[in-house]
Design an enzyme around this catalytic site. Sequence first.
Site, short mmCIF file in Angstrom:
data_model
loop_
_atom_site.label_atom_id
_atom_site.label_comp_id
_atom_site.label_asym_id
_atom_site.label_seq_id
_atom_site.Cartn_x
_atom_site.Cartn_y
_atom_site.Cartn_z
N TYR A 321 28.86 37.12 37.79
CA TYR A 321 29.43 36.59 36.54
C TYR A 321 29.03 35.15 36.25
O TYR A 321 29.53 34.55 35.30
CB TYR A 321 30.98 36.62 36.60
CG TYR A 321 31.54 37.89 37.16
CD1 TYR A 321 31.20 39.12 36.60
CD2 TYR A 321 32.41 37.89 38.24
CE1 TYR A 321 31.71 40.30 37.12
CE2 TYR A 321 32.93 39.06 38.76
CZ TYR A 321 32.56 40.26 38.19
OH TYR A 321 33.06 41.42 38.70
N CYS A 348 18.59 37.42 51.14
CA CYS A 348 17.19 37.43 50.70
C CYS A 348 17.04 37.57 49.20
O CYS A 348 16.42 38.52 48.71
CB CYS A 348 16.45 38.55 51.41
SG CYS A 348 16.44 38.34 53.18
N TYR A 377 38.70 38.44 44.10
CA TYR A 377 37.54 39.33 44.04
C TYR A 377 36.44 39.01 45.05
O TYR A 377 35.46 39.74 45.12
CB TYR A 377 36.97 39.41 42.60
CG TYR A 377 37.97 39.98 41.62
CD1 TYR A 377 38.20 41.35 41.54
CD2 TYR A 377 38.73 39.15 40.80
CE1 TYR A 377 39.15 41.86 40.67
CE2 TYR A 377 39.68 39.65 39.93
CZ TYR A 377 39.89 41.01 39.86
OH TYR A 377 40.83 41.53 39.00
C1 LIG Z 1 43.77 47.50 34.32
C2 LIG Z 1 43.66 46.16 34.92
N1 LIG Z 1 44.78 45.48 35.12
C3 LIG Z 1 44.76 44.25 35.67
C4 LIG Z 1 43.57 43.67 36.06
C5 LIG Z 1 43.61 42.32 36.68
O1 LIG Z 1 42.91 41.40 35.95
P1 LIG Z 1 42.85 39.89 36.47
O2 LIG Z 1 42.43 39.93 37.87
O3 LIG Z 1 41.86 39.24 35.59
O4 LIG Z 1 44.23 39.34 36.28
C6 LIG Z 1 42.37 44.36 35.86
C7 LIG Z 1 41.08 43.76 36.24
O5 LIG Z 1 40.21 43.56 35.47
C8 LIG Z 1 42.42 45.65 35.28
O6 LIG Z 1 41.31 46.35 35.07
#
Ligand SMILES: Cc1ncc(COP(=O)(O)O)c(C=O)c1O
Length: 419
Positions: A321, A348, A377
């Site tokens: 990202y 790599c 993440y």
């Molecule tokens: C359905 C849904 N809910 C909640 C989230 C959590 O989003 P974030 O981590 O940006 O708060 C996501 C992630 O993209 C999602 O797909």
Amino acid sequence: MSDLLGLFPPGSTVDEAGGLVIGGCRASDLAREYETPVLVVCEPALRARAREYATEFASRWPNSRVVFASKAFPCTAVQRVMVEEGLGLDVAGGGEIITALRAGADPALLVMHGNAKTDAEIELAVERGVGLVVVDNGDDVDRLEATVPAGRQQDVLVRIIPGVTADTHASVLTGHEGSKFGLAPAAAVELIKRIEHSPRLRMRGLHVHVGSQILEVGPFAEAVAPVAALGEFEIYDLGGGLGARYTYNDHAPSVAEYLDALVGAARSQLPAAAQLIIEPGRSMVASAATTVYRVVTVKRGLVTFVGVDGGMGDNLEVALYGQRFEAGMVDRMDASQGRPVTVVGRHCESGDVLIDGVQLPDPRVGDLLAVPVTGAYCFTMSNNYNGNRRIPVVFAGDGDSRLVVRRETWDDLLARDVG
Ligand SMILES: Cc1ncc(COP(=O)(O)O)c(C=O)c1O
């Protein structure tokens, strides 16, 4: 330095020797004990954020539930903290159901997502009693009807595409027309009718999620109208998506600002008796964690490259990202700004750059480098690229630390290789 310290978990300090202290533990001690790279989670900061979300939401809309989006940090220790703080869990897929249950979650408080749920995942959800399944498409309904036993009804929400485009990376935008997630309102109306006539399903409400790392509150409020236009339901799950502050220049709305906007829109457009759910992931966990690396090489030339013992094996946010991070030297947090360097990983690919241009005070081989705001993440998308052994997770708090996910071993790498 104070600005840099402000990116580390609340409560982080610098000791008399200029060393970083997280959760009351010296980062250098943690690196010695658990080796590097290591993902350090400040447990009190994590708990405080969970409480902040729950309290702020309940004070604005008493019939509300905060559900942590497990995908942001899907290990049982993090999920257990959320469960202990009274939150539900959003689970995307079978694996997150399994870890959530291991973490002690009440299955009735799980909300299951997925745009391509398999038969096996639907069976698992039904069998384990997942409270809400968010229907993304007609095939979910086919599968649920074929799975739910006679005499039982599975509670479902229907995911709507709100047609809202927020200012974030295209890969984490989900509420725009043309999104692969959910249904456009017209298609949703048809599916809702079908669910309402199904003996195996109970239509409880609607779900919407605009995207991730959203640093303005407008899009969250805008997504309420398309949902409200579909009629009155018992539950409205308004998703997650609030952005985190990764860099000195980011201005992330507070939880209170976010909820003022979201609940404000709900108050004027949704039934007062409805239950509201939110699903924060990134903004719940991002700032609670820090990755500590060891500098392996410093190569001076046109650009000064500081190569560390991790990279895109433990942090894909940059490569996927273009997320910008900042960094500090663990033992020299108070050093005045140094020269710009590029922090690179050991994989790599030229794209394995952790931070393109960051001022560091004379980094040397053997130094420890701390990259804050790696709670969201990074664990999720850690991988075995170049035979990388996925890194451990350590909880720190009140001067103590404990290992909650161990580092992979060479044997782990060979364990699945049965050829
Ligand atoms: C359905 C849904 N809910 C909640 C989230 C959590 O989003 P974030 O981590 O940006 O708060 C996501 C992630 O993209 C999602 O797909």
